[in-house]
Design an enzyme around this catalytic site. Structure first.
Site, mmCIF file in Angstrom:
data_model
loop_
_atom_site.group_PDB
_atom_site.id
_atom_site.type_symbol
_atom_site.label_atom_id
_atom_site.label_comp_id
_atom_site.label_asym_id
_atom_site.label_seq_id
_atom_site.Cartn_x
_atom_site.Cartn_y
_atom_site.Cartn_z
ATOM 1 N N LYS A 1 -1.678 8.983 -7.856
ATOM 2 C CA LYS A 1 -1.203 8.341 -6.619
ATOM 3 C C LYS A 1 -1.042 6.835 -6.856
ATOM 4 C CE LYS A 1 -6.005 7.979 -5.058
ATOM 5 N NZ LYS A 1 -7.074 8.706 -4.338
ATOM 6 N N TYR B 1 -2.858 -26.876 -5.053
ATOM 7 C CA TYR B 1 -3.011 -26.897 -3.588
ATOM 8 C C TYR B 1 -4.454 -27.201 -3.220
ATOM 9 C CZ TYR B 1 1.528 -24.607 -2.765
ATOM 10 O OH TYR B 1 2.853 -24.296 -2.690
ATOM 11 N N MET C 1 1.220 -18.753 -5.339
ATOM 12 C CA MET C 1 1.972 -17.513 -5.218
ATOM 13 C C MET C 1 2.605 -17.080 -6.543
ATOM 14 S SD MET C 1 4.944 -16.443 -2.462
ATOM 15 C CE MET C 1 4.022 -17.018 -1.058
ATOM 16 N N ARG D 1 -13.619 10.791 6.639
ATOM 17 C CA ARG D 1 -12.216 10.386 6.633
ATOM 18 C C ARG D 1 -11.402 11.625 6.985
ATOM 19 N NH1 ARG D 1 -10.321 7.715 0.981
ATOM 20 N NH2 ARG D 1 -10.146 9.916 0.485
HETATM 21 C C1 PLP Z 1 -8.116 9.111 -5.202
HETATM 22 C C2 PLP Z 1 -8.790 10.414 -5.121
HETATM 23 C C3 PLP Z 1 -9.451 10.964 -6.235
HETATM 24 C C4 PLP Z 1 -9.634 10.212 -7.536
HETATM 25 O O1 PLP Z 1 -10.774 9.387 -7.454
HETATM 26 P P1 PLP Z 1 -11.267 8.615 -8.780
HETATM 27 O O2 PLP Z 1 -12.509 7.918 -8.386
HETATM 28 O O3 PLP Z 1 -10.172 7.650 -9.129
HETATM 29 O O4 PLP Z 1 -11.462 9.635 -9.832
HETATM 30 C C5 PLP Z 1 -9.952 12.246 -6.128
HETATM 31 N N1 PLP Z 1 -9.850 12.937 -4.979
HETATM 32 C C6 PLP Z 1 -9.244 12.443 -3.882
HETATM 33 C C7 PLP Z 1 -9.171 13.257 -2.638
HETATM 34 C C8 PLP Z 1 -8.700 11.163 -3.907
HETATM 35 O O5 PLP Z 1 -8.120 10.658 -2.819
#
Ligand code: PLP
Length: 381
Positions: free
Chosen positions: A41, A271, A319, A139
């Protein structure tokens, strides 16, 4: 194209051989007869989802995981044929694409199941899905104590099939809170039993993210979902008290000195004038800033590597530019390479070090490297 962003020397380099090494190392560490899902992802945590996925597919990965259906679309377009789990489910209106692309969505409500079922029925297929159980993360996911109700509703749909049951750990990296992780596992098993009682027999049960898979063998079951460890980002998300697999960083970030000048003692830089030269100094400007994902919190705090030596950041990260004090770098000159993340012969800067300055974890550092930073790959097969 003349203006491709490859002329600016600011560049992330992704070492696909190290990615493959990490997968091999974790496989050896975990061993056993189970499946591996690579979480790619957010553009593979900033490492390039397509290229990383191609290499991981060549290494025999079983599954991929993405957050969004559109991330799955990019993988399918790139020719990835392995099953793809959409960890963040889909949004109403995306269900037909999910079916067409052969993505496996995570589901945690009857409403989503109904949408998926209708799309599958109109395509004349039976679509796989996984159910996410909330066992304490709080969550997304159906609460473990409400799994029974959801299972009852899901049993009514004829064009979708429960392929997996999963949950997600909140503190798998913190051994001091093992009791909570064990409680999450118990809650998961309780919910899984509710599904079995309704006649479901999912192929996969998966609980473990990277710290779960490494630190909690009892959570591995028949599939582990690995993100961070594949990218070599174990340093701030794995417990330190136990043996760990050997991991190599996959991303490095570098640029080059664009402008070098002598600045007399007693002048201020950047800055807010937060840095004052205490001596006659050599000051370098490098073309990287917080718009590139180089955190502003490194101002007057971070360091880089120039010609094999550490050099401190002087003043605020802005930036597009960052200022370095390179007075102590012998022979420093314009165009010299500057390593922001990565290693030289005798020193290294890990994403974990930058994360510490920024008050975050290494994942956020690599994820946030901006698309305007040129990305190169080594170890492309
Ligand atoms: C992002 C995610 C993972 C991976 O977690 P890591 O700590 O990067 O291995 C696994 N399961 C779900 C549901 C996730 O959202």
């Amino acid at each position: 194209m003349l203006l491709s962003g490859t002329q600016r020397p600011t560049r992330s380099t992704i070492d696909l051989d190290n990615l493959a090494f990490n997968l091999g190392s974790v496989r050896q560490f975990i061993g056993g007869d189970l499946r591996y899902l690579a979480v790619v992802k957010a553009d593979a945590y900033g490492h390039g989802a397509v290229e990383c996925s191609r290499r991981l597919a060549a290494e025999g990965i079983d599954w991929f995981g993405v957050a969004l259906p559109e991330e799955g679309y990019l993988l399918r377009q790139a020719g990835i044929t392995e099953p793809i789990l959409v960890l963040g489910s889909f949004w109403p209106g995306q269900e037909n694409s999910v079916i067409e692309l052969g993505l496996t969505p995570v589901i945690f409500s009857a409403e989503h199941a109904s949408l998926l079922n209708a799309a599958a029925r109109s395509s004349g297929v039976v679509a796989n899905y996984h159910v996410k159980i909330d066992t304490g993360m709080g969550r997304i996911g159906v609460r473990f104590d409400e799994a029974h109700d959801l299972a009852g509703k899901l049993a009514d749909f004829g064009n979708i099939r429960l392929d997996g049951l999963m949950t997600h750990f909140a503190v798998a990296d913190d051994l001091g809170q093992n009791q909570f992780t064990h409680e999450q596992i118990k809650r998961f098993d309780y919910a899984a039993e509710a599904f079995r009682a309704k006649g479901f027999s999912p192929t996969y049960t998966d609980l473990a993210n990277s710290p779960g898979a490494i630190a909690h063998p009892e959570s591995r079951r028949n599939l582990v979902r690995l993100g961070g460890v594949l990218y070599g980002l174990g340093g701030d998300v794995l417990p330190r008290e136990i043996p760990l697999p050997m991991l190599r960083p996959v991303m490095s970030l570098s640029t080059a000195i664009a402008h070098l000048k002598h600045v007399p003692a007693g002048e201020t830089l950047g800055y807010g004038r937060t840095f004052r030269t205490e001596r006659d100094s050599i000051i370098a400007s490098i073309p990287v800033g917080y718009a590139d994902g180089y955190p502003r919190s490194l101002s007057n705090a971070g360091r880089v590597i120039v010609n094999g030596l550490f050099a401190p950041i002087a003043g605020r990260v802005s930036m597009d530019w960052t200022i370095l004090d390179v007075t102590d770098i012998p022979g420093v000159k314009n165009g010299d390479e500057v390593i922001l993340i990565g290693r030289a012969e005798n020193c290294a800067i890990l994403a974990e070090e930058i994360a510490k300055h920024a008050g975050t974890i290494s994942y956020e550092i690599t994820c946030c490297i901006d698309a305007r930073v040129d990305r190169r790959f080594t170890g492309v097969e």
